[in-house]
Design an enzyme around this catalytic site. Sequence first.
Site, PDB file in Angstrom:
ATOM      1  N   LYS A 186      88.943  17.716 -14.040  1.00  0.00           N
ATOM      2  CA  LYS A 186      89.747  18.752 -13.389  1.00  0.00           C
ATOM      3  C   LYS A 186      89.090  19.171 -12.066  1.00  0.00           C
ATOM      4  O   LYS A 186      89.779  19.397 -11.075  1.00  0.00           O
ATOM      5  CB  LYS A 186      89.912  19.973 -14.309  1.00  0.00           C
TER       6      LYS A 186
ATOM      7  N   TRP B  94      93.166  29.810 -20.905  1.00  0.00           N
ATOM      8  CA  TRP B  94      93.552  30.328 -22.223  1.00  0.00           C
ATOM      9  C   TRP B  94      95.047  30.705 -22.257  1.00  0.00           C
ATOM     10  O   TRP B  94      95.426  31.830 -22.570  1.00  0.00           O
ATOM     11  CB  TRP B  94      92.711  31.561 -22.566  1.00  0.00           C
TER      12      TRP B  94
ATOM     13  N   ASP C 294     106.677   6.308 -14.923  1.00  0.00           N
ATOM     14  CA  ASP C 294     105.218   6.420 -14.957  1.00  0.00           C
ATOM     15  C   ASP C 294     104.713   7.223 -13.757  1.00  0.00           C
ATOM     16  O   ASP C 294     104.599   6.695 -12.650  1.00  0.00           O
ATOM     17  CB  ASP C 294     104.606   5.008 -14.963  1.00  0.00           C
TER      18      ASP C 294
ATOM     19  N   ASP D 156      89.323  27.232 -15.988  1.00  0.00           N
ATOM     20  CA  ASP D 156      88.042  27.944 -16.110  1.00  0.00           C
ATOM     21  C   ASP D 156      86.934  27.005 -16.604  1.00  0.00           C
ATOM     22  O   ASP D 156      85.754  27.299 -16.446  1.00  0.00           O
ATOM     23  CB  ASP D 156      88.190  29.136 -17.068  1.00  0.00           C
TER      24      ASP D 156
ATOM     25  N   TYR E 204      86.695  16.839 -19.574  1.00  0.00           N
ATOM     26  CA  TYR E 204      87.892  17.546 -19.101  1.00  0.00           C
ATOM     27  C   TYR E 204      87.558  18.369 -17.853  1.00  0.00           C
ATOM     28  O   TYR E 204      88.230  18.259 -16.818  1.00  0.00           O
ATOM     29  CB  TYR E 204      88.435  18.445 -20.219  1.00  0.00           C
TER      30      TYR E 204
ATOM     31  N   THR F 239      95.283  17.541 -21.176  1.00  0.00           N
ATOM     32  CA  THR F 239      94.776  18.851 -21.592  1.00  0.00           C
ATOM     33  C   THR F 239      94.076  18.817 -22.952  1.00  0.00           C
ATOM     34  O   THR F 239      93.626  19.853 -23.432  1.00  0.00           O
ATOM     35  CB  THR F 239      95.934  19.880 -21.650  1.00  0.00           C
TER      36      THR F 239
HETATM   37  N1  LIG Z   1      96.671  25.400 -21.734  1.00  0.00           N
HETATM   38  C1  LIG Z   1      95.616  26.086 -21.298  1.00  0.00           C
HETATM   39  O1  LIG Z   1      95.094  26.948 -22.006  1.00  0.00           O
HETATM   40  C2  LIG Z   1      95.051  25.821 -19.927  1.00  0.00           C
HETATM   41  C3  LIG Z   1      93.855  26.459 -19.578  1.00  0.00           C
HETATM   42  C4  LIG Z   1      93.331  26.242 -18.306  1.00  0.00           C
HETATM   43  C5  LIG Z   1      93.980  25.428 -17.415  1.00  0.00           C
HETATM   44  N2  LIG Z   1      95.122  24.793 -17.783  1.00  0.00           N
HETATM   45  C6  LIG Z   1      95.756  23.914 -16.798  1.00  0.00           C
HETATM   46  O2  LIG Z   1      97.109  24.285 -16.634  1.00  0.00           O
HETATM   47  C7  LIG Z   1      97.890  23.138 -16.364  1.00  0.00           C
HETATM   48  C8  LIG Z   1      99.047  23.054 -17.354  1.00  0.00           C
HETATM   49  O3  LIG Z   1      98.516  22.967 -18.660  1.00  0.00           O
HETATM   50  P1  LIG Z   1      99.454  23.077 -19.952  1.00  0.00           P
HETATM   51  O4  LIG Z   1      98.702  23.793 -20.980  1.00  0.00           O
HETATM   52  O5  LIG Z   1     100.797  23.529 -19.554  1.00  0.00           O
HETATM   53  O6  LIG Z   1      99.521  21.550 -20.385  1.00  0.00           O
HETATM   54  P2  LIG Z   1     100.422  20.873 -21.521  1.00  0.00           P
HETATM   55  O7  LIG Z   1     101.294  21.869 -22.196  1.00  0.00           O
HETATM   56  O8  LIG Z   1      99.511  20.027 -22.325  1.00  0.00           O
HETATM   57  O9  LIG Z   1     101.381  19.954 -20.651  1.00  0.00           O
HETATM   58  C9  LIG Z   1     100.878  18.849 -19.991  1.00  0.00           C
HETATM   59  C10 LIG Z   1     102.007  18.172 -19.292  1.00  0.00           C
HETATM   60  O10 LIG Z   1     101.495  16.935 -18.780  1.00  0.00           O
HETATM   61  C11 LIG Z   1     102.344  15.896 -19.223  1.00  0.00           C
HETATM   62  N3  LIG Z   1     101.626  14.646 -19.389  1.00  0.00           N
HETATM   63  C12 LIG Z   1     100.472  14.438 -20.047  1.00  0.00           C
HETATM   64  N4  LIG Z   1     100.165  13.113 -20.012  1.00  0.00           N
HETATM   65  C13 LIG Z   1     101.149  12.515 -19.296  1.00  0.00           C
HETATM   66  C14 LIG Z   1     101.412  11.171 -18.910  1.00  0.00           C
HETATM   67  N5  LIG Z   1     100.584  10.180 -19.218  1.00  0.00           N
HETATM   68  N6  LIG Z   1     102.514  10.926 -18.178  1.00  0.00           N
HETATM   69  C15 LIG Z   1     103.367  11.917 -17.850  1.00  0.00           C
HETATM   70  N7  LIG Z   1     103.182  13.203 -18.203  1.00  0.00           N
HETATM   71  C16 LIG Z   1     102.083  13.487 -18.912  1.00  0.00           C
HETATM   72  C17 LIG Z   1     102.902  16.369 -20.556  1.00  0.00           C
HETATM   73  O11 LIG Z   1     104.042  15.599 -20.853  1.00  0.00           O
HETATM   74  P3  LIG Z   1     104.461  15.298 -22.394  1.00  0.00           P
HETATM   75  O12 LIG Z   1     105.073  16.570 -22.883  1.00  0.00           O
HETATM   76  O13 LIG Z   1     105.425  14.180 -22.269  1.00  0.00           O
HETATM   77  O14 LIG Z   1     103.204  14.944 -23.119  1.00  0.00           O
HETATM   78  C18 LIG Z   1     103.171  17.827 -20.227  1.00  0.00           C
HETATM   79  O15 LIG Z   1     104.390  17.972 -19.523  1.00  0.00           O
HETATM   80  C19 LIG Z   1      96.944  21.942 -16.441  1.00  0.00           C
HETATM   81  O16 LIG Z   1      96.525  21.632 -15.141  1.00  0.00           O
HETATM   82  C20 LIG Z   1      95.774  22.473 -17.245  1.00  0.00           C
HETATM   83  O17 LIG Z   1      94.589  21.783 -16.925  1.00  0.00           O
HETATM   84  C21 LIG Z   1      95.681  24.974 -19.022  1.00  0.00           C
END
Ligand SMILES: NC(=O)c1ccc[n+]([C@@H]2O[C@H](COP(=O)([O-])OP(=O)(O)OC[C@H]3O[C@@H](n4cnc5c(N)ncnc54)[C@H](OP(=O)(O)O)[C@@H]3O)[C@@H](O)[C@H]2O)c1
Length: 290
Positions: free
Chosen positions: A132, A154, A38, A105, A128, A64
Site C-alpha cells: 500500500k 478500520w 481485468d 493506517d 499489505y 485487502t
Molecule cells: N477495510 C478497511 O478496514 C480498510 C482499512 C484501511 C484502508 N483501507 C483501504 O480502503 C480501500 C478500500 O478497501 P475496502 O475495505 O473497501 O476493500 P474491499 O471491500 O475488500 O474491496 C476491494 C475491492 O477490490 C476489488 N478487487 C480485489 N481484487 C481484485 C481483482 N483482482 N480484480 C478486480 N477487482 C478486485 C474487489 O472486487 P471483488 O468484490 O470482485 O472481490 C472489491 O471491489 C483500499 O485501498 C484499502 O486498502 C481499508
Amino acid sequence: MPKALVLGGATGLLGRALTRVLSEEGWGVETLGRADGDVTNSAFLAKRLAKSAADVVFNAVAWTRVDDAEERPRQARLLNCALPDTLAHILKSMGQGHLVHFSTDFVFSGQGEHAWREDDTPAPLSIYGLTKLAGERAVLKTLPGRACVLRTAWLFGPGRKNFVQAILHKSRTADSVEVVFDQTGSPTYTLDLARWSLALAAKRATGIWHAVNSEQANWAELAAEAIALAGGACQVIPITSEQWPQKARRPAWSVLDATKLGAFLGQPPRPWPQALRDYLHNAFHTDDDA
Ligand SMILES: NC(=O)c1ccc[n+]([C@@H]2O[C@H](COP(=O)([O-])OP(=O)(O)OC[C@H]3O[C@@H](n4cnc5c(N)ncnc54)[C@H](OP(=O)(O)O)[C@@H]3O)[C@@H](O)[C@H]2O)c1
C-alpha cells in the site's frame, strides 16, 4: 454534471459507499471491477478510462486480505502498487482526470506516541502495508498535481462484510466473544469517508490526507460499543494479540490524526461512536446489512 469512475464501486465496502454518495450528490457514476474485465491489464484499463473520460477516478480496488498478502505478495503488489501506478500513468498521458486513491493506517509501525500525521515517516510491518505504501508513493510521484491519497482505517459500513458486522453476527448466537484489546486505531464509517472523499475531489485536492472519524478505540472497545448499540447481551472478553495469532503483524498503535482534513472541512470529522450509531440505525431501518 461531473463524472466519476469508481474502481471497485459495484462490490467493495468503500467502493459501494462512494458510488452511493456520488449518485446522491448528483454525479454521473460509472463503476469498474472484476466483472467488467481485468483491471490489472493496462491496455484494458486505458481503454476504459478513455471511454469514461471521468472528471475524477476513485480507486477503491485493493488486495485487502492482510494475512493472505503474506503468502501472496505478488498478487498484493499487483493490486496495491502496480494498479495505482498504471492508473496514474494512464491519467497522466490522457492529460485529464483527477485521481483519488485510498491507503491505510497499516503503513505505520505502530510504535508512536501521538496520532500519526500525514508527514510522519511510514514503516510498515506487513506485506499489505508495504504494498500500500508503494502504491501511494507511485501515485504521488507520477501525478503529483492531479492526485490525492486518503489514508483511512478500520472501516465499517453497509454492503460488504466488515468487523462490526462480523461481531454482531457472532453476538447473536454466543454468550461471549473474545476480541483483541492491544491494538488501537481509528474506526471509520464508509459513508462519512465517501462524503469527505467527494469534498476533496470537488476541490481537486492533492497530496496525502488522513481520513478517519475522530476518537480512538481498540478492537474490544469497538466490538463492545457495537453490541451495546445493537441491544445485545453478548459479553466482550478482551484478549491480547498473542492470544489471537495472525500471519501478518499489525501496528499496536495506528491512530491517525485527521486535523488536516478537519481544517479543510471546517470541522473535525465526527467521533466514530456517533457514526456507528448511524450505521446501525440505518441498518435496522433499511435493507442495509449489519
Ligand atoms: N477495510 C478497511 O478496514 C480498510 C482499512 C484501511 C484502508 N483501507 C483501504 O480502503 C480501500 C478500500 O478497501 P475496502 O475495505 O473497501 O476493500 P474491499 O471491500 O475488500 O474491496 C476491494 C475491492 O477490490 C476489488 N478487487 C480485489 N481484487 C481484485 C481483482 N483482482 N480484480 C478486480 N477487482 C478486485 C474487489 O472486487 P471483488 O468484490 O470482485 O472481490 C472489491 O471491489 C483500499 O485501498 C484499502 O486498502 C481499508
